[in-house]
Design a protein around this motif. Sequence first.
Motif, PDB file in Angstrom:
ATOM      1  N   LEU A  32     -10.279 -42.854 -10.177  1.00 12.91           N
ATOM      2  CA  LEU A  32     -10.361 -44.289  -9.928  1.00 12.91           C
ATOM      3  C   LEU A  32     -11.330 -44.501  -8.768  1.00 12.91           C
ATOM      4  N   ALA A  33     -12.464 -45.087  -9.074  1.00  9.15           N
ATOM      5  CA  ALA A  33     -13.517 -45.315  -8.079  1.00  9.15           C
ATOM      6  C   ALA A  33     -13.490 -46.779  -7.643  1.00  9.15           C
ATOM      7  N   ILE A  34     -13.336 -47.016  -6.354  1.00  7.67           N
ATOM      8  CA  ILE A  34     -13.182 -48.363  -5.799  1.00  7.67           C
ATOM      9  C   ILE A  34     -14.434 -48.731  -5.004  1.00  7.67           C
TER      10      ILE A  34
ATOM     11  N   THR B 164     -12.356 -43.089  -3.541  1.00  5.01           N
ATOM     12  CA  THR B 164     -12.039 -42.473  -4.825  1.00  5.01           C
ATOM     13  C   THR B 164     -10.642 -41.855  -4.764  1.00  5.01           C
ATOM     14  N   ILE B 165      -9.870 -42.077  -5.814  1.00  2.57           N
ATOM     15  CA  ILE B 165      -8.575 -41.418  -5.967  1.00  2.57           C
ATOM     16  C   ILE B 165      -8.637 -40.594  -7.252  1.00  2.57           C
ATOM     17  N   GLU B 166      -8.249 -39.346  -7.155  1.00  2.00           N
ATOM     18  CA  GLU B 166      -8.170 -38.484  -8.331  1.00  2.00           C
ATOM     19  C   GLU B 166      -6.705 -38.300  -8.706  1.00  2.00           C
ATOM     20  N   PHE B 167      -6.426 -38.431  -9.992  1.00  2.18           N
ATOM     21  CA  PHE B 167      -5.062 -38.321 -10.504  1.00  2.18           C
ATOM     22  C   PHE B 167      -5.000 -37.258 -11.594  1.00  2.18           C
TER      23      PHE B 167
ATOM     24  N   HIS C  45       0.167 -38.510 -10.985  1.00  5.50           N
ATOM     25  CA  HIS C  45       0.172 -37.824  -9.695  1.00  5.50           C
ATOM     26  C   HIS C  45      -1.199 -37.896  -9.027  1.00  5.50           C
ATOM     27  N   PRO C  46      -1.296 -38.573  -7.865  1.00  7.69           N
ATOM     28  CA  PRO C  46      -2.567 -38.556  -7.123  1.00  7.69           C
ATOM     29  C   PRO C  46      -2.736 -37.213  -6.425  1.00  7.69           C
ATOM     30  N   VAL C  47      -3.854 -36.546  -6.677  1.00  6.82           N
ATOM     31  CA  VAL C  47      -4.059 -35.212  -6.111  1.00  6.82           C
ATOM     32  C   VAL C  47      -5.072 -35.209  -4.971  1.00  6.82           C
TER      33      VAL C  47
END
Length: 417
Positions: free
Chosen positions: A224-226, A284-287, A272-274
């Motif tokens: 998820l790119a913000i 950026t959030i990686e899940f 799960h956010p890693v």
Amino acid sequence: MDYFDQYTFTAKERFLRYVTVDTQSDPASATCPSTAKQLNLARILADELHQMGITDAAVDGNGYVYATIPSNTTKNVPVICFCSHMDTSPDCSGAGVVPIVHANYQGNDLVLPDDPAVVIRKSEHPDLPHQLGNDLITASGRTLLGADNKAGLAEIMDAANFLVSHPAVKHGTIRLLFTPDEEIGRGVNLVNLERLGADYAYTVDGETLGSLEDETFSADGAVLAITGVSAHPGFAKGRMESAIKIASAIVANLPVEKLSPESTEGEQGFIHPVSISGSVEEATIEFILRDFATEGLAAHRRLLEAIADDVMRHFPNSSYQLRVTEQYRNMKEILRNHPHVAAHAVTAIERAGLIPRPQRIRGGTDGSRLSFMGLPCPNIFAGEHAFHGKQEWISVQDMEYAVKTIVHLAEVWEENA
């Protein structure tokens, strides 16, 4: 007479050698193998196979080890592959492993000498009470042990040694495959299935004695790119929309009592956010998304989008993009069409003197990917416990049962040809 009455197992000695070779993989690397040091173990394995008389053992340019135990029967037997991975997890150091053998375990907690704060407690490891009288192997407290999956390597190598030296045990062509980079999700990315030439396969990478796993999570990765709005903090009123705070709010709004690794078990999946990184302007959030039902992954994605949409209402000048990529799928979707593959493994486990324990994996293996690449591939136990951390341990006796299971499995396929 039991085939193994006069056999001296080699799995323990092999394992004690293999764990001292650092093979930690690196998710940040673009090469295959991701770390050149994995090739050190690959070459050792190929050399040991040659010493057994398996003359075609070789390491390819990507670090995969291929070898063949030729058929010794006149029957037309499907070609079976046994597979384990050489790398260890990036989550804990695999450098300078000092294996310790705790002979004749008597139920005590194991205090590891190089860091007395690392204690393997019977109360925290449900399989330990079943190990009374067995010989346990741990690391010294500074590193992981590497039983995941060097136990599988040692067991397959010992089984190969047995089959080569006991021609009275009939079997078809057996292929061996040792892979790099399984721990970072790339274990079979560059495997040459034509060179492998197998019809069915088994990974040897499971935990509890007697376990057989023919079902895994289905898995997607999500990024998820913000894009926020940056402004000088002294003059930011009414203007700044921090991507860091947007990302934090999205993570804070994820479910906690359900759909979270901390609160799920059995057949329950999760979001799960890693990792999370960024600045005021971009974050950026990686899940990882997991579910035993593949259609459940779409529901997890929709929930993630709904959470992001709800948070973004408070940041009208900011935006996000969600990119979801397939990682692997539940091997059961393939294996249900080949029920004899798991059935033969059940028979082999029983012949080894064990009670088969069908299980599902709350994760994935090389077998998940191989199954969808056209090589149906369940997972059988290697005996590894508490992997990816300093409390990792394994029983020598469990390893020997795995060797027996592999040998009996080769025999069962020949008998049913």
